[in-house]
Write an enzyme that holds these catalytic residues in place. Structure first.
Site, mmCIF file in Angstrom:
data_model
loop_
_atom_site.group_PDB
_atom_site.id
_atom_site.type_symbol
_atom_site.label_atom_id
_atom_site.label_comp_id
_atom_site.label_asym_id
_atom_site.label_seq_id
_atom_site.Cartn_x
_atom_site.Cartn_y
_atom_site.Cartn_z
ATOM 1 N N ASN A 208 44.073 38.446 53.840
ATOM 2 C CA ASN A 208 44.238 39.643 53.117
ATOM 3 C C ASN A 208 42.719 40.623 53.513
ATOM 4 O OD1 ASN A 208 42.006 39.155 51.310
ATOM 5 N ND2 ASN A 208 43.248 37.756 50.544
ATOM 6 N N ASP A 276 47.468 34.127 47.482
ATOM 7 C CA ASP A 276 48.451 33.428 46.435
ATOM 8 C C ASP A 276 49.226 32.230 47.077
ATOM 9 O OD1 ASP A 276 47.594 34.998 44.270
ATOM 10 O OD2 ASP A 276 48.688 36.648 45.145
ATOM 11 N N LYS A 286 51.354 24.087 67.323
ATOM 12 C CA LYS A 286 51.606 25.868 67.376
ATOM 13 C C LYS A 286 53.227 25.940 67.235
ATOM 14 C CE LYS A 286 51.060 29.849 69.980
ATOM 15 N NZ LYS A 286 50.847 30.494 71.430
ATOM 16 N N PRO A 304 46.644 26.800 44.128
ATOM 17 C CA PRO A 304 45.924 26.744 42.897
ATOM 18 C C PRO A 304 45.289 28.061 42.610
ATOM 19 C CG PRO A 304 44.719 25.600 44.356
ATOM 20 C CD PRO A 304 45.950 26.390 45.058
ATOM 21 N N ILE A 306 42.189 29.526 40.723
ATOM 22 C CA ILE A 306 41.140 28.993 40.737
ATOM 23 C C ILE A 306 40.270 29.595 39.275
ATOM 24 C CG2 ILE A 306 38.803 28.770 41.678
ATOM 25 C CD1 ILE A 306 39.931 29.453 44.683
ATOM 26 N N LYS A 338 46.662 40.597 32.922
ATOM 27 C CA LYS A 338 45.862 39.675 33.585
ATOM 28 C C LYS A 338 44.807 38.617 32.928
ATOM 29 C CE LYS A 338 46.198 40.183 38.087
ATOM 30 N NZ LYS A 338 46.033 40.994 39.527
HETATM 31 N N1 CTP Z 1 42.405 34.387 41.622
HETATM 32 C C1 CTP Z 1 41.862 32.866 41.769
HETATM 33 N N2 CTP Z 1 42.688 32.246 42.516
HETATM 34 C C2 CTP Z 1 44.040 32.425 42.873
HETATM 35 C C3 CTP Z 1 44.371 33.865 42.764
HETATM 36 C C4 CTP Z 1 43.475 34.768 41.996
HETATM 37 O O1 CTP Z 1 40.899 32.683 41.506
HETATM 38 N N3 CTP Z 1 44.699 31.561 43.310
HETATM 39 C C5 CTP Z 1 41.414 34.998 40.806
HETATM 40 C C6 CTP Z 1 40.551 36.365 41.663
HETATM 41 O O2 CTP Z 1 39.361 35.793 42.283
HETATM 42 C C7 CTP Z 1 40.408 37.437 40.571
HETATM 43 C C8 CTP Z 1 41.847 37.025 39.539
HETATM 44 O O3 CTP Z 1 42.026 35.724 39.794
HETATM 45 O O4 CTP Z 1 39.368 37.081 39.923
HETATM 46 C C9 CTP Z 1 42.823 37.897 39.794
HETATM 47 O O5 CTP Z 1 43.223 38.079 41.198
HETATM 48 P P1 CTP Z 1 44.307 39.060 41.584
HETATM 49 O O6 CTP Z 1 44.472 38.953 43.102
HETATM 50 O O7 CTP Z 1 44.201 40.384 41.326
HETATM 51 O O8 CTP Z 1 45.600 38.405 40.757
HETATM 52 P P2 CTP Z 1 46.704 37.487 41.044
HETATM 53 O O9 CTP Z 1 46.416 36.158 40.093
HETATM 54 O O10 CTP Z 1 46.710 37.329 42.351
HETATM 55 O O11 CTP Z 1 48.054 38.090 40.715
HETATM 56 P P3 CTP Z 1 49.022 39.186 41.294
HETATM 57 O O12 CTP Z 1 48.749 38.938 42.649
HETATM 58 O O13 CTP Z 1 50.202 38.960 40.636
HETATM 59 O O14 CTP Z 1 48.455 40.612 40.900
#
Ligand code: CTP
Length: 397
Positions: A208, A276, A286, A304, A306, A338
């Site tokens: 990303n 995610d 490959k 997971p 975190i 959230k």
């Molecule tokens: N985060 C995490 N582990 C993941 C996904 C997110 O620790 N696998 C943490 C990010 O570091 C941030 C928070 O969760 O502090 C929210 O991340 P965000 O990307 O806004 O949310 P998502 O959980 O990915 O939800 P969505 O994609 O549905 O908005």
């Protein structure tokens, strides 16, 4: 707070050396004892006599002064101070420090000291901006050397830009901050940052746009307040923060393992943009194009979470868990939901819609959401957002 503190002041050879006379006076007013050391070049700008008169101390000028060595060796001189201050720190002095040279009294003291070193650079703007100087500054920062300035403004050489030495009162403030230890002294804080890369095959990955700039700034701000910071980062573009323990990871699963390994902590800030999803099954070959033109279907599985994992830990949960919420729609409502869903104490909501320029940019406009309510901050640099957040964390711990 400077009463009785001992400062070893290395005065370098630059036009700004004259400001050191005022600096010595300001420090003396506050009860600090200043032991001055003049480089050979500094003596062209200020005289040992005027420095001695203001400091009320012997002025040291030459490594090979046998009388001084008999009275007080250079090792002792460098150790008995609480802080070593270099002002003005010329381009030459910074280069010598970064290169570990010890060919006169000043540089030998700087190599021999076991105390923190604060430098106040002063030089022509082009010399400051020269890649060699910038390289040396980075090296010194990663060695833990503290900097104050340089400031921007008209220079003695007639040019304009960064290169002016900090004013004496700014140097005094930096000295006080360096000696105070900061409100987060003794606290351990974990920060995650950057994107994660999830391999599709040995050459491709899911990623990303996170640059890691906000997480880096948060880590530096917390370290600046005296915290011991463990910084777990994915493959981010931003420079790594200085003065913190850096753990480099690639994937979400590696990040979770590194976070669990770094606990316990007094607080944890999750600024990483964790992917995610990852590939449901790993492949070591490959993926090749199919001659029939068939496009491969990528089967994904969820990574997971975190933040959620740590926020739901029973024993061992950091007392303060802070998440970030990257949203494009209904920013506040989504971020508040959230916070509940993830179980964190605070969430820092930011709008990452492309038109905001926040993802990958230098600025951020955030709303801090806590159990008590929400607070929107104006659009600020990511460094300033980090400072405010660090100050709030310091208040809460
Ligand atoms: N985060 C995490 N582990 C993941 C996904 C997110 O620790 N696998 C943490 C990010 O570091 C941030 C928070 O969760 O502090 C929210 O991340 P965000 O990307 O806004 O949310 P998502 O959980 O990915 O939800 P969505 O994609 O549905 O908005």
């Amino acid at each position: 707070m400077l009463q009785g503190r001992k400062i070893l002041l290395v005065i370098g050879g630059g036009i700004a050396a004259y400001k050191c006379l005022d600096l010595i006076r300001r420090l003396a007013e506050r009860g600090a004892g200043v032991t001055p050391v003049l480089t050979r070049a500094a003596q062209e700008f200020v005289t040992p006599l005027s420095v001695a008169a203001l400091s009320g101390r012997k002025v040291y000028t030459d490594l090979f002064d046998l009388t001084d060595e008999a009275e007080m060796g250079h090792i002792q001189l460098s150790r008995e101070a609480d802080l070593v201050v270099v002002a003005p720190a010329t381009a030459d002095l910074l280069a010598k420090m970064a290169g570990g040279q010890a060919n006169d009294l000043a540089t030998t003291l700087l190599m021999a000291t076991d105390k923190r070193v604060l430098v106040a650079p002063a030089m022509n703007v082009r010399m400051w901006e020269h890649p060699a100087t910038q390289r040396n500054v980075k090296t010194l920062q990663s060695d833990g050397v503290l900097f104050t300035g340089p400031n921007e403004g008209d220079m003695a050489c007639g040019e304009f830009g960064p290169g002016r030495m900090s004013e004496p009162l700014e140097i005094v403030a930096a000295i006080e901050a360096a000696l105070s230890g900061g409100p987060l002294k003794g606290k351990h804080i974990l920060v995650t940052s950057g994107p994660t890369h999830e391999p599709i095959d040995p050459v491709r990955y899911i990623a990303n746009r996170s640059s890691g700039a906000q997480g880096t700034a948060v880590a530096e701000a917390l370290a600046g307040l005296g915290a011991r910071v463990t910084f777990v980062t994915g493959p981010a573009d931003a420079d790594r923060p200085v003065g913190v323990d850096v753990i480099e990871v690639e994937t979400a699963r590696e990040m979770l393992a590194a976070v669990e390994g770094a606990l316990p902590a007094d607080a944890a800030v999750f600024a990483a943009a964790v992917a995610d999803w990852r590939m449901a099954s790993e492949t070591s070959s490959k993926i090749k194009k199919d001659s029939s033109g068939r496009v491969p279907e990528l089967e994904l599985t969820e990574n997971p979470d975190i933040l959620k994992t740590v926020a739901h830990m029973g024993r061992g949960r950091p007392p303060l868990v802070v998440g970030f919420a990257a949203e494009t729609d209904d920013v506040i409502a989504n971020a508040a939901a959230k916070r509940e869903r993830k179980g964190c104490d605070w969430i820092v909501a930011n709008d990452v819609s492309p038109e905001t320029g926040i993802m990958g940019g230098d600025e951020n406009a955030v709303t801090l959401i806590t159990a008590e309510g929400q607070e929107s901050w104006p659009r600020l640099s990511k460094v300033e957002v980090a400072r405010r957040l660090a100050a709030r964390i310091a208040e809460a711990l």
